[in-house]
Design an enzyme around this catalytic site. Structure first.
Site, short mmCIF file in Angstrom:
data_model
loop_
_atom_site.label_atom_id
_atom_site.label_comp_id
_atom_site.label_asym_id
_atom_site.label_seq_id
_atom_site.Cartn_x
_atom_site.Cartn_y
_atom_site.Cartn_z
N LYS B 78 13.62 -1.78 -9.34
CA LYS B 78 12.43 -2.36 -9.21
C LYS B 78 10.60 -1.68 -9.07
O LYS B 78 10.99 -1.14 -7.71
CB LYS B 78 12.53 -3.68 -9.07
CG LYS B 78 10.87 -4.33 -9.17
CD LYS B 78 10.75 -5.84 -7.86
CE LYS B 78 9.62 -7.02 -9.08
NZ LYS B 78 9.64 -7.87 -8.59
N SER B 154 8.86 -11.47 -11.82
CA SER B 154 8.29 -10.12 -11.81
C SER B 154 9.40 -9.54 -12.33
O SER B 154 9.54 -7.93 -12.66
CB SER B 154 7.16 -9.70 -10.61
OG SER B 154 8.05 -10.27 -9.70
N SER B 178 10.85 -14.43 -9.27
CA SER B 178 10.73 -13.48 -9.69
C SER B 178 11.99 -13.00 -9.63
O SER B 178 12.05 -12.26 -10.11
CB SER B 178 9.72 -11.94 -8.97
OG SER B 178 8.47 -12.86 -9.05
#
Lengths: 71, 464
Positions: B78, B154, B178
């Site tokens: 990420k 996210s 997330s």
């Protein structure tokens, strides 16, 4: 200049006694942004009311638990 | 190669020489080539570096010197996690033009050290909180089960990349769900470990006291492999747990016989009515666990809204503190969603933040007390299937209680596991949470559930 910039307003210099919490925090919000934030502000206010009510009877408060031995 | 193996299957294939790291990495890169223009999962791709790492892994397997089950496995990170040689941008103009990181975050270094093949960096909601946003430098990731639908966030790019077979595992961060939300909506497994189990240095923070770092993958077993390779103390994160990391793989297959699993029915009613498919998934999971010798019982936990109130106020206050300097000087460089969410932090006082932290301690104590009678908590991981991405309500986190945020508040390990498909053909999911430090038990129960559940279909995108 965009429409949102045209409607920007500063309600007080940051940190100088403004009653506008956004300005006090140094943020300049447009009228459009303020309008969009109206509903979530209500939800946040509801959260705070419930939180304050919930802790009203919680004494003593524990913010800093007793330290463990330093090893 | 059409079949996408799990990490465990790939490692067995490497050992048996029926699959090679280079072949697997090439197949992964091919899927990035085919699907990324639709799914927007990858921000930066490093095919040369990946193939070089894959060749080195292949040589180790051939020499009988493999580092373990992650050796030669395609992964990615990420884009709030530092990976040496790549800029960490958090998908934000605020960090555009940033210099490449000079060192790996501990999680990236540990996976690299275990032989994992890093393909690149993955899309995130802006600074892990602002999405789905359409006004960032790059578009939001799309759900491989239906690209018109939301991935949740996210860790959106990580979930989209794994569900489409671009990688077999990747990093997520979880401040209010997330990791588990994207895993739930994309048909994957994703574990938010116990607070402190995985060091967070080298990762852009969102809210210090709620931030967790962990893996997403196709299965709980793969999550166990990935988590084993990154768990453990690192002094560069002051919140890193100094105790030795638990053995997450040794007892994975031991099943759930004798375990007590509680279901907080009140969490699934009222303002968060579950879809029928999710309700049935909970019932089916309870049946599976009962058939395997677990005891299922109802439990009373603090109400979701109380947990969400405390969690959201803490999240907002800490995120505002982190972003305030940029908000004052570069506010227009944020996407609209995050810019406006963060602005709400200006409305909070020290009194509010302390009220939320005091409430947190009481709620944590109440959940700890409730867990004296159960070993695990079983809940839905999402109310239903992924909504269309255009229909996502940007303020839902303030309007509705969260099924995921409570375990950020408590620091408990919690995993989201795919539970089948709903009426719209997209995944639904369950969540299992354990006591702090009992990540191995959570993974063990999730693995037992997956074994009984059986394989899931693949996203239509991959079948075409």
């Amino acid at each position: 200049m965009s429409p949102s910039q045209e409607t920007e307003r500063t309600t007080g210099p940051a940190g100088k006694g403004s009653e506008d919490p956004f300005a006090r925090a140094g943020l300049t919000l447009s009228q459009e942004e303020r309008a969009r934030l109206a509903e979530p502000m209500q939800h946040l206010a509801g959260m705070l009311v419930r939180l304050r009510a919930a802790i009203a009877t919680e004494e003593p408060a524990t913010i800093f638990p007793p330290p463990r031995p330093w090893t | 190669m059409d079949l996408i193996p799990t990490i465990a299957e790939a490692a067995r294939g490497f050992a048996a020489r029926t699959l090679s790291p280079v072949e697997l990495t090439r197949a992964s890169l091919d899927r990035v080539e085919r699907f990324n223009a639709t799914l927007h999962a990858f921000l930066v791709l490093d095919p040369e570096g990946a193939l070089m790492a894959a060749r080195a892994a292949e040589a180790r397997w051939m020499r009988g010197e493999a580092k373990g089950p992650l050796d030669g496995i395609p992964i990615a990170h990420k884009d709030i996690v530092d990976v040496a040689g790549f800029p960490t941008t958090a998908c934000s103009r605020v960090l555009a033009g940033r210099q490449p990181a000079i060192a790996d975050a501990p999680i990236a270094a540990r996976w690299r050290g275990a032989g994992a093949v890093c393909l690149g960096k993955l899309t995130t909601h802006e600074f892990a909180w602002g999405g789905p946003s359409f006004d960032l430098p790059t578009p939001p990731a799309r759900n491989p089960w239906n690209p018109a639908h939301f991935t949740a966030g996210s860790s959106s790019g990580t979930a989209a990349a794994i569900a489409s077979g671009m990688i077999l595992g990747g990093t997520g961060t979880d401040t209010g769900g997330s990791i588990r939300g994207p895993a739930a909506l994309c048909g994957l497994a994703g574990i938010k470990p116990s607070y402190g189990l995985v060091p967070r240095s080298g990762v852009i923070p969102l809210a210090w006291s709620l931030d967790h770092l962990g893996p997403l993958a196709r299965t709980a077993e793969d999550c166990a492999i990935l988590l084993s390779a990154c768990a453990g103390h690192d002094p560069s994160d002051p919140a890193s747990d100094p105790r030795p990391a638990p053995d997450l793989l040794g007892g994975l297959g031991e099943g759930v016989r004798g375990l007590r699993i509680g279901i907080p029915e009140a969490w699934h009613e009222g303002v968060l009515p579950l879809t029928q498919a999710t309700r049935e998934a909970i019932d089916r999971a309870a049946e599976i666990f009962r058939d395997q010798g677990a005891v299922i019982r109802a439990i009373d936990l603090p109400c979701l809204q109380d947990l969400t109130d405390a969690g959201m106020v803490i999240l907002l206050a800490e995120a505002f503190a982190i972003h305030a300097p940029w908000l004052r000087t570069r506010r227009q460089d944020y996407g609209e969603i995050l810019r406006e969410r963060l602005a709400l932090g200006a409305l909070l006082s020290a009194e509010d933040y302390l009220a939320a932290q005091r409430r947190r301690r009481t709620l944590v104590a109440a959940i700890a007390e409730a867990m004296r009678d159960v070993d695990l908590i079983l809940t839905a991981a999402a109310v239903g299937e992924a909504p269309p991405i255009e229909a996502v309500d940007r303020w839902s986190g303030f309007k509705l209680p969260s099924l995921l945020l409570p375990f950020n508040l408590t620091g408990q390990p919690a995993i989201s596991v795919a539970a089948g498909l709903g009426a719209g053909g997209l995944p639904v999911a369950i969540q299992l949470a354990g006591r702090p430090g009992e990540d191995a038990l959570v993974l063990r129960a999730a693995h037992a559930y997956e074994m009984a559940r059986g394989p899931l279909p693949v996203p239509p995108l991959l079948a075409s």
